[in-house]
Scaffold this active site. Structure first.
Site, mmCIF file in Angstrom:
data_model
loop_
_atom_site.group_PDB
_atom_site.id
_atom_site.type_symbol
_atom_site.label_atom_id
_atom_site.label_comp_id
_atom_site.label_asym_id
_atom_site.label_seq_id
_atom_site.Cartn_x
_atom_site.Cartn_y
_atom_site.Cartn_z
ATOM 1 N N ASP A 100 -6.568 5.951 0.738
ATOM 2 C CA ASP A 100 -6.502 4.554 0.710
ATOM 3 C C ASP A 100 -7.739 3.762 1.217
ATOM 4 O O ASP A 100 -8.750 4.644 1.582
ATOM 5 C CB ASP A 100 -5.869 3.866 2.275
ATOM 6 C CG ASP A 100 -5.619 2.261 1.508
ATOM 7 O OD1 ASP A 100 -5.977 1.650 2.163
ATOM 8 O OD2 ASP A 100 -4.336 1.802 0.976
ATOM 9 N N HIS B 55 0.967 -1.232 0.154
ATOM 10 C CA HIS B 55 0.021 0.241 0.240
ATOM 11 C C HIS B 55 0.601 1.589 -0.419
ATOM 12 O O HIS B 55 0.380 2.504 -0.842
ATOM 13 C CB HIS B 55 -1.100 0.361 1.297
ATOM 14 C CG HIS B 55 -2.050 -0.988 1.181
ATOM 15 N ND1 HIS B 55 -3.456 -0.480 1.267
ATOM 16 C CD2 HIS B 55 -1.953 -2.282 1.375
ATOM 17 C CE1 HIS B 55 -3.825 -1.838 1.277
ATOM 18 N NE2 HIS B 55 -3.235 -2.573 1.060
#
Length: 457
Positions: free
Chosen positions: A129, A32
């Protein structure tokens, strides 16, 4: 408290020449973190020239995260750092430590407005995110939030569908209108269990995707055309906002040159196989030995990133002891055994002719950008669907069956991928398409420019 927060961030109106202030909220783990660092760097540079605040979730889990973050802020002094502290639950037996961290982020996202309220100038938009979707979209409804998914558009479709999927059985392929069916073998088993920790926070956030301003994906039009078309037609998941491909994102430059480059310089063009299964895929000692014996028998030059633990701090293995003296010496005569490399530099070297990969999405995009063919060996999570995308796009092949055993199969598959001119030419074509997409005037570059332009209107 929630009511006050929802009125604290009115939509910011900028003049044409003003610099938008965007907040980039990364999730957890290198898979990520890396695309979010790339996104933050891209947004801060020409031609976008945004003022960027990068939110970092604390505590970090891995040494690699700490190193990359420190290096990033050293090389990007104009980007502001904002730490966001979350409480990590105690480790649990048989529960992935990254899942625990993902859940703690998702559960804490509603506290973000308090941290963002300290920032100046006023925020124009957030790029966050998936884990922040529910928290941001419910507490800051007037602030544009672009959800940035770090996987393929195809697997993101599956994540968006999880609220429905968790209510069904796993006996038949999943059919979503406009898309080829998702074989059950490709779907992470937790997705059929609504009580699983991973599924629970996926459902919580997927239910609020409709409130995002848009979904941005690190992919490009020609790589996943059917999926992107289906999502944006409204036929597949009608409640989704626009799904916008902006990849492959420009990658960060590293100050430290990769130590293996001199060795690569001595190898013939397209003769080296790069072997890596990502930051979170730890193989068993038996698998490592089988793969090692297969590589030794393949008579192919290679660079192999050997990982024995999900968390790098816990990886105490010594490679010589792991392989045994005899096999270690034989492998070292043909290739390089390492625990970490600068992957983008390795893939970009002319000596590298193939990539044995788990098909983590960052690795796929890095290979696509350079036109390096992939031999897909997916392990878990999104990787099987990503491997499906790789094969369909012409970037590589996915060998689904290893019935002859890892050692024998590796010999066969390595020779196949390193000697397949049709596959190599197809991968080169993908690389050219990737370059066109992110060049000025290309589809991905234009899409991101349109997003930034909309913040000034």
């Amino acid at each position: 408290m929630m009511g006050d927060l929802t009125t604290s961030f009115p939509a910011t109106t900028l003049t044409t020449n003003e610099q938008p202030h965007v907040v980039v909220c990364s999730g957890a783990g290198m898979g990520h973190l890396i695309p979010f660092l790339n996104l933050a760097s891209t947004l801060s540079s020409a031609p976008y020239r945004c003022k960027v605040t990068l939110l970092i979730v604390i505590p970090l889990i891995t040494d690699a995260e700490s190193h990359h973050i420190s290096s990033f802020f050293s090389s990007h002094p104009t980007i502001h750092r904002l730490d966001f502290h979350v409480n990590l639950p105690a480790p649990k037996p048989n529960v992935d430590p990254f899942f625990l961290r993902y859940k703690s982020i998702s559960d804490s996202a509603h506290r973000l407005p308090v941290h963002l309220s300290t920032l100046a100038p006023p925020i124009s938009a957030v790029f966050s995110d998936f884990l922040f979707t529910q928290g941001l979209n419910t507490t800051l409804p007037h602030l544009p939030n672009y959800t940035f998914t770090t996987t393929s558009a195809r697997f993101f479709t599956l994540m968006s569908y999880v609220p429905h999927l968790a209510k069904s059985s796993s006996s038949s392929p999943v059919e979503i209108p406009g898309l080829e069916p998702f074989p059950t073998d490709n779907i992470p088993p937790p997705f059929f269990n609504p009580d699983h920790i991973f599924t629970s926070f996926t459902i919580s956030n997927a239910n609020y995707l409709s409130l995002s301003k848009g979904i941005i994906v690190n992919t490009f039009d020609s790589f996943e055309p059917e999926t992107l078309s289906a999502l944006n037609s409204g036929d597949s998941l009608p409640d989704l906002p626009p799904v916008i491909p902006i990849g492959p994102l420009n990658e960060l430059e590293h100050n430290k040159q990769e130590e293996l480059l001199p060795w690569l310089d001595q190898q013939p063009e397209k003769s080296v196989l790069y072997v890596s299964f990502g930051n979170r895929t730890a193989m068993s000692s038996d698998q490592i030995l089988e793969l090692g014996m297969g590589l030794e028998r393949s008579d192919c030059r290679f660079i192999w990133v050997v990982k024995t633990s999900k968390i790098d701090k816990d990886d105490k293995s010594e490679l010589r002891k792991l392989f045994g003296e005899e096999l270690y010496v034989k492998l070292s005569e043909k290739g390089k055994l390492v625990k970490w490399v600068n992957q983008t530099e390795i893939l970009g070297h002319t000596a590298v002719g193939g990539f044995l990969s788990h098909c983590g999405w960052n690795s796929v995009m890095e290979a696509a950008r350079r036109g390096v063919p992939i031999l897909a060996w997916p392990q878990h999570g999104d990787q099987r669907e990503n491997a499906w995308v790789v094969e369909k796009a012409g970037l590589g092949v996915w060998e689904r069956e290893w019935s002859s055993g890892i050692q024998v199969a590796i010999v066969e598959k390595v020779k196949m991928i390193m000697g397949n001119n049709d596959l190599r030419n197809s991968a080169v074509r993908v690389g050219e398409e990737a370059k066109r997409a992110c060049d000025v005037g290309g589809s991905s570059a234009t899409a991101l420019m349109n997003i930034i332009g909309s913040l000034k209107r």
